[in-house]
Design a protein around this motif. Structure first.
Motif, PDB file in Angstrom:
ATOM      1  N   THR B  32     -49.304  14.934 -36.297  1.00 44.73           N
ATOM      2  CA  THR B  32     -50.477  14.774 -35.425  1.00 44.73           C
ATOM      3  C   THR B  32     -50.914  13.308 -35.454  1.00 44.73           C
ATOM      4  O   THR B  32     -51.913  12.963 -36.077  1.00 44.73           O
ATOM      5  CB  THR B  32     -51.629  15.668 -35.930  1.00 44.73           C
ATOM      6  OG1 THR B  32     -51.776  15.451 -37.358  1.00 44.73           O
ATOM      7  CG2 THR B  32     -51.373  17.130 -35.682  1.00 44.73           C
ATOM      8  N   ALA B  33     -50.141  12.440 -34.810  1.00 49.59           N
ATOM      9  CA  ALA B  33     -50.356  10.999 -34.960  1.00 49.59           C
ATOM     10  C   ALA B  33     -51.750  10.567 -34.517  1.00 49.59           C
ATOM     11  O   ALA B  33     -52.365   9.705 -35.145  1.00 49.59           O
ATOM     12  CB  ALA B  33     -49.300  10.236 -34.171  1.00 49.59           C
ATOM     13  N   GLY B  34     -52.247  11.144 -33.438  1.00 47.32           N
ATOM     14  CA  GLY B  34     -53.607  10.828 -32.988  1.00 47.32           C
ATOM     15  C   GLY B  34     -53.791   9.336 -32.824  1.00 47.32           C
ATOM     16  O   GLY B  34     -52.971   8.666 -32.188  1.00 47.32           O
ATOM     17  N   ASN B  35     -54.828   8.790 -33.446  1.00 48.78           N
ATOM     18  CA  ASN B  35     -55.081   7.353 -33.293  1.00 48.78           C
ATOM     19  C   ASN B  35     -54.279   6.488 -34.272  1.00 48.78           C
ATOM     20  O   ASN B  35     -54.454   5.268 -34.301  1.00 48.78           O
ATOM     21  CB  ASN B  35     -56.575   7.061 -33.402  1.00 48.78           C
ATOM     22  CG  ASN B  35     -57.149   7.634 -34.681  1.00 48.78           C
ATOM     23  OD1 ASN B  35     -56.381   7.950 -35.613  1.00 48.78           O
ATOM     24  ND2 ASN B  35     -58.452   7.758 -34.762  1.00 48.78           N
ATOM     25  N   GLY B  36     -53.443   7.127 -35.084  1.00 45.86           N
ATOM     26  CA  GLY B  36     -52.513   6.369 -35.921  1.00 45.86           C
ATOM     27  C   GLY B  36     -52.981   6.035 -37.316  1.00 45.86           C
ATOM     28  O   GLY B  36     -52.233   5.439 -38.105  1.00 45.86           O
ATOM     29  N   ASN B  37     -54.203   6.428 -37.675  1.00 46.08           N
ATOM     30  CA  ASN B  37     -54.701   6.098 -39.024  1.00 46.08           C
ATOM     31  C   ASN B  37     -53.839   6.714 -40.121  1.00 46.08           C
ATOM     32  O   ASN B  37     -53.533   6.068 -41.121  1.00 46.08           O
ATOM     33  CB  ASN B  37     -56.143   6.586 -39.195  1.00 46.08           C
ATOM     34  CG  ASN B  37     -57.121   5.699 -38.435  1.00 46.08           C
ATOM     35  OD1 ASN B  37     -56.876   4.513 -38.240  1.00 46.08           O
ATOM     36  ND2 ASN B  37     -58.227   6.285 -37.988  1.00 46.08           N
TER      37      ASN B  37
END
Lengths: 194, 194
Positions: B32-37
């Motif tokens: 769930t990469a999302g914004n990459g944090n």
């Protein structure tokens, strides 16, 4: 062939989880020194200026702890008293405290931590925790005294006000309910700073 | 004055707990990469030879992840597909996988991970976990889709055979039951090695 659990082992997970807090800790308490394995872990992962108090009521346990942690002895205070007398010994605020509950080594299974003294020690530790100070407890509900301790801790910790403490519990989901588990308590507000 | 929780913050605790596994991992999945944090965290704490797969179904999310993790791009595979198609993309055994569930950024609250695809992705990840491989899931039961996901995961993970997987759950005790919590799953036996 048997494999060793790593991350999912309760004690290992808790130890990994507290490493960042340990790296910053100045005053650390092992409330249940036992055979000294946890005291050694705490000493190995704290800085050169950190002071560690190791409590045990058994001379033999404290002797074992002293031997195992000889390389760090200059910053360990070995205390032959019940952890319920902690506030008579530890003057400073506490940054990290660890209770690995249950049987004490060398005395068979007839000497174990007890509900009353564990509650009293926990009360004293929480009162002395610094802001963002952490207290971890590993609980063994698989024997009678441990079951009583577990019930007491569940009640005691559930009742802590969330504005003052965050309490988390790490518990195995697909094992017996009598498997060991752990609590992590963090102080998130100091009363004097309200 | 507000204080940041450290150890007791669920995501922080999970991240600290998986550091030892990450240090040894060769193949890592951010489902769930999302914004990459989280992808950045995984890249920062793995060795130079570790390969990281970052899945997201949104181009914008993957672009953000790519920007945030530019320093590690040579060992990250950015995958614009659902994590439920993981087995079409990842050929290797997986040493560590992370699901930080819930809303995807940039689309408001109408795009979130879903029960069916999360279950399918989890099934594929667990099947491909290496021995002592670890899968962590951070669950947000405070919204409707998250609540359904939480119920599915509780059933799914409770049913895993303890000889094959150890499943732990870290949950806050003195907060609302809708607060985020985390599962840690470790493979403790490979079927082919019975």
């Amino acid at each position: 062939m048997r494999y060793v659990q790593t991350v999912s082992n309760v004690l290992n997970l808790v130890k990994a989880a507290i490493l960042p807090a340990l790296a910053k800790a100045k005053v650390v308490v092992d409330a249940t020194a036992g055979n000294g394995n946890d005291t050694l872990f705490l000493a190995e992962h704290t800085g050169d200026e950190a002071k560690i108090y190791a409590f045990d009521i058994q001379q033999a346990a404290l002797d074992n702890t002293r031997m195992k942690t000889a390389a760090y002895a200059q910053r360990i205070v070995y205390v032959l008293r019940s952890h319920a007398e902690l506030e008579c010994v530890v003057a400073e605020d506490i940054d990290l405290a660890m209770f690995n509950l249950g049987y004490l080594p060398g005395e068979g299974h007839n000497v174990t931590t007890q509900v009353e003294s564990t509650r009293e020690a926990l009360r004293q530790v929480l009162a002395k925790l610094s802001l963002n100070g952490v207290c971890v407890l590993v609980v063994y509900p698989g024997h009678e005294a441990g079951e009583q301790e577990a019930a007491m801790l569940e009640d005691y910790l559930s009742a802590l006000v969330k504005q003052d403490y965050t309490v988390g519990c790490y518990r195995l989901l697909n094992h017996s309910r009598t498997a060991p588990y752990a609590y992590v308590v963090e102080k998130v507000r100091k009363r004097s700073e309200d």
